[in-house]
Design a protein around this motif. Structure first.
Motif, PDB file in Angstrom:
ATOM      1  N   MET A  11       0.837  -1.214   0.000  1.00  0.00           N
ATOM      2  CA  MET A  11       0.000   0.000   0.000  1.00  0.00           C
ATOM      3  C   MET A  11       0.868   1.258   0.000  1.00  0.00           C
ATOM      4  SD  MET A  11      -2.484  -1.358   3.021  1.00  0.00           S
ATOM      5  CE  MET A  11      -1.089  -2.180   3.773  1.00  0.00           C
ATOM      6  N   GLY A  33       4.288   0.428   2.044  1.00  0.00           N
ATOM      7  CA  GLY A  33       4.457  -0.626   3.038  1.00  0.00           C
ATOM      8  C   GLY A  33       3.601  -1.823   2.701  1.00  0.00           C
ATOM      9  N   GLY A  34       4.101  -2.961   3.066  1.00  0.00           N
ATOM     10  CA  GLY A  34       3.386  -4.226   2.864  1.00  0.00           C
ATOM     11  C   GLY A  34       4.287  -5.291   3.467  1.00  0.00           C
ATOM     12  N   ALA A  35       3.734  -6.101   4.349  1.00  0.00           N
ATOM     13  CA  ALA A  35       4.575  -7.052   5.068  1.00  0.00           C
ATOM     14  C   ALA A  35       5.407  -7.906   4.098  1.00  0.00           C
ATOM     15  CB  ALA A  35       3.696  -7.942   5.939  1.00  0.00           C
ATOM     16  N   ASN A  38       8.039  -5.879   2.243  1.00  0.00           N
ATOM     17  CA  ASN A  38       9.104  -5.507   3.190  1.00  0.00           C
ATOM     18  C   ASN A  38      10.123  -6.649   3.293  1.00  0.00           C
ATOM     19  OD1 ASN A  38       7.543  -3.254   3.740  1.00  0.00           O
ATOM     20  ND2 ASN A  38       6.833  -3.960   5.741  1.00  0.00           N
ATOM     21  N   LEU A  90      -2.477   3.044   3.796  1.00  0.00           N
ATOM     22  CA  LEU A  90      -2.313   2.828   5.237  1.00  0.00           C
ATOM     23  C   LEU A  90      -1.899   4.171   5.843  1.00  0.00           C
ATOM     24  CD1 LEU A  90      -0.106  -0.042   6.717  1.00  0.00           C
ATOM     25  CD2 LEU A  90       0.058   2.266   7.553  1.00  0.00           C
ATOM     26  N   TYR A 104      -6.408   1.474   8.090  1.00  0.00           N
ATOM     27  CA  TYR A 104      -6.349   0.971   6.711  1.00  0.00           C
ATOM     28  C   TYR A 104      -7.455   1.563   5.864  1.00  0.00           C
ATOM     29  CZ  TYR A 104      -3.492  -2.928   8.488  1.00  0.00           C
ATOM     30  OH  TYR A 104      -2.525  -3.695   9.050  1.00  0.00           O
ATOM     31  N   ARG A 106      -8.270  -0.018   2.644  1.00  0.00           N
ATOM     32  CA  ARG A 106      -7.896  -1.050   1.673  1.00  0.00           C
ATOM     33  C   ARG A 106      -9.070  -1.935   1.265  1.00  0.00           C
ATOM     34  NH1 ARG A 106      -3.624  -4.485   5.390  1.00  0.00           N
ATOM     35  NH2 ARG A 106      -3.018  -5.288   3.362  1.00  0.00           N
ATOM     36  N   ILE A 137      -1.852 -12.053   6.296  1.00  0.00           N
ATOM     37  CA  ILE A 137      -2.599 -10.850   5.897  1.00  0.00           C
ATOM     38  C   ILE A 137      -3.381 -11.130   4.609  1.00  0.00           C
ATOM     39  CG2 ILE A 137      -2.402  -8.450   5.119  1.00  0.00           C
ATOM     40  CD1 ILE A 137       0.183  -8.253   6.828  1.00  0.00           C
ATOM     41  N   ARG A 170      -3.661  -9.248  11.601  1.00  0.00           N
ATOM     42  CA  ARG A 170      -4.104  -7.850  11.628  1.00  0.00           C
ATOM     43  C   ARG A 170      -5.583  -7.881  12.002  1.00  0.00           C
ATOM     44  NH1 ARG A 170       0.676  -7.466  11.632  1.00  0.00           N
ATOM     45  NH2 ARG A 170       2.006  -6.684   9.972  1.00  0.00           N
ATOM     46  N   VAL A 254       7.303  -1.089  14.190  1.00  0.00           N
ATOM     47  CA  VAL A 254       6.592  -1.612  13.014  1.00  0.00           C
ATOM     48  C   VAL A 254       7.607  -1.996  11.924  1.00  0.00           C
ATOM     49  CG1 VAL A 254       4.821  -1.170  11.274  1.00  0.00           C
ATOM     50  CG2 VAL A 254       4.593  -0.195  13.563  1.00  0.00           C
ATOM     51  N   ASP A 258       9.067  -8.213   9.850  1.00  0.00           N
ATOM     52  CA  ASP A 258       9.374  -8.473   8.436  1.00  0.00           C
ATOM     53  C   ASP A 258      10.889  -8.510   8.215  1.00  0.00           C
ATOM     54  OD1 ASP A 258       6.626  -8.291   8.085  1.00  0.00           O
ATOM     55  OD2 ASP A 258       6.734  -6.162   7.582  1.00  0.00           O
ATOM     56  N   ASP A 294       8.630   1.442   7.898  1.00  0.00           N
ATOM     57  CA  ASP A 294       8.432  -0.005   7.983  1.00  0.00           C
ATOM     58  C   ASP A 294       9.603  -0.825   7.432  1.00  0.00           C
ATOM     59  OD1 ASP A 294       6.045   0.982   8.789  1.00  0.00           O
ATOM     60  OD2 ASP A 294       4.807  -0.181   7.405  1.00  0.00           O
TER      61      ASP A 294
HETATM   62  O1  KDG Z   1       4.599  -5.571   8.962  1.00  0.00           O
HETATM   63  C1  KDG Z   1       4.592  -4.199   8.733  1.00  0.00           C
HETATM   64  C2  KDG Z   1       3.288  -3.980   8.052  1.00  0.00           C
HETATM   65  O2  KDG Z   1       2.292  -3.809   9.059  1.00  0.00           O
HETATM   66  C3  KDG Z   1       3.164  -2.886   7.086  1.00  0.00           C
HETATM   67  O3  KDG Z   1       4.305  -2.599   6.306  1.00  0.00           O
HETATM   68  C4  KDG Z   1       1.892  -2.881   6.296  1.00  0.00           C
HETATM   69  O4  KDG Z   1       1.373  -5.008   5.373  1.00  0.00           O
HETATM   70  C5  KDG Z   1       1.081  -4.132   6.148  1.00  0.00           C
HETATM   71  C6  KDG Z   1      -0.129  -4.310   6.961  1.00  0.00           C
HETATM   72  O5  KDG Z   1      -1.035  -5.010   6.509  1.00  0.00           O
HETATM   73  O6  KDG Z   1      -0.219  -3.783   8.069  1.00  0.00           O
END
Ligand code: KDG
Ligand code: ADP
Length: 316
Positions: A11, A33-35, A38, A90, A104, A106, A137, A170, A254, A258, A294
């Motif tokens: 995101m 960011g996105g787990a 990352n 985010l 979020y 999303r 996620i 989450r 945060v 990852d 992140d």
């Molecule tokens: O793990 C860090 C994440 O929380 C972040 O980069 C965004 O993927 C994400 C999420 O769903 O929170």
């Protein structure tokens, strides 16, 4: 050289640079960011190939996501631009120096419209990888995204590519029941399972760690314990390993998980034994908390010694 492949939603991130209620923030910083991405960035910085599969919208945020990932040399040939939905967003509020709140935007995003056909189109990237990394996620984003993850796992298993999963629960995306329902079919196929203490208990529907380990049994189980370090319960039932966290000045937790996973899977791709995987993971996890973003604090190989330097060190 086979590397890491991962899939999920990345995101745009808007973050307040200073503590306080968001409505009083004079400006916000724009990042991504996105787990899963990352982790891909972390692995790539440490020298292995990394590929990301996902959808972004046909908008500036989507262009930013792809531009950043390309700049980090993450392969995005399996990424799609969806003309019918926006890139997810985010918003990260530093409410107090110690409490971060995440909001979020999303629902219905391009990322949540990922589907099995997207994965089939990128099948060669998965079957040629050294490890497939997924998180809890993506299956909670939508039924089609859950199907995409299941398809990726199916392809990986058929090609004997190890599969790693980070629970990454989450709560805003769904409760414990939905988490268990969507992750249960994946569990028998995992070689590595990562999670925090609480989310592993949630996933196993257990009340203490030994019973969770027994119920989740099978994969190598890696428990992340924040500033207390981490533990590994090997898949062969061998003795568990514990490692303390690397002491650092923590600015933002945060993204630590990852970065930790990126270090662990990099050592796996290096062919390193479990103790070295855990050592590198604790080091890369510590790097991540030193930076209020992140993923941008993740190290390259030649930076790994930096945390040994005394405060006030200047390198010339
Ligand atoms: O793990 C860090 C994440 O929380 C972040 O980069 C965004 O993927 C994400 C999420 O769903 O929170
Ligand atoms: P997650 O982000 O998934 O909740 P954790 O917060 O447990 O994961 O962090 C992952 C790993 O990063 C920890 O196991 C630890 O090795 C490292 N880490 C986290 N917080 C700190 C900290 N304050 N100082 C040093 N290392 C940390």
């Amino acid at each position: 050289m086979p590397g890491l492949v991962t899939l999920g939603e990345t995101m745009a991130v808007l973050g307040s640079p200073r503590p306080g209620p968001l409505r009083h923030a004079p400006h916000l910083e724009l990042s991504i960011g996105g787990a899963e991405s990352n982790v891909a960035i972390g692995v790539r910085r440490l020298g292995h190939p990394a590929a990301w599969i996902g959808r972004v919208g046909a908008d500036e945020f989507g262009a930013l996501v792809l531009e950043r990932l390309r700049a980090e040399q993450v392969e995005v040939s399996g990424a799609l631009v969806d003309p019918d939905a926006p890139t997810g967003l985010l918003v990260k509020e530093q409410r107090t120096p110690d409490v971060t709140r995440v909001q979020y935007y999303r629902t219905g995003s391009a990322g949540s419209r990922l589907c099995p056909a997207d994965v089939d189109a990128a099948a060669a990237v998965i079957t040629g990888a050294g490890v497939l990394h997924i998180t809890g996620i993506t299956p909670l984003l939508s039924p089609s995204a859950a199907g995409a993850v299941a398809r990726a796992v199916e392809l990986a298993v058929a090609a004997q590519v190890p599969v790693s999963l980070d629970v990454n629960h989450r709560a805003a995306l769904g409760g414990a029941e939905l988490l268990r329902e969507r992750l249960a079919p994946l569990l028998p196929h995992l070689s590595h399972l990562f999670g925090g203490e609480e989310e592993l208990l949630l996933l196993a529907d257990a009340t203490d760690e030994p019973s969770a380990v027994a119920r989740l049994g099978g994969p190598e189980l890696v428990v992340k314990r924040g500033a207390r370090g981490a533990s590994v319960y090997p898949a062969d039932g061998g003795p568990e390993l514990h490692r303390a966290a690397v002491p650092v000045r923590a600015l933002d937790p945060v993204g630590a998980g990852d970065a930790f996973v990126a270090g662990y899977l990099t050592a796996l791709l290096d062919g390193a034994p479990v103790a070295e995987r855990l050592r590198l993971a604790c080091l890369t996890g510590a790097f991540a908390v030193t930076v209020p973003n992140d993923w941008s604090g993740q190290p390259t190989r030649d930076e790994l010694g930096l945390l040994d330097a005394e405060a006030g060190t200047t390198l010339r």
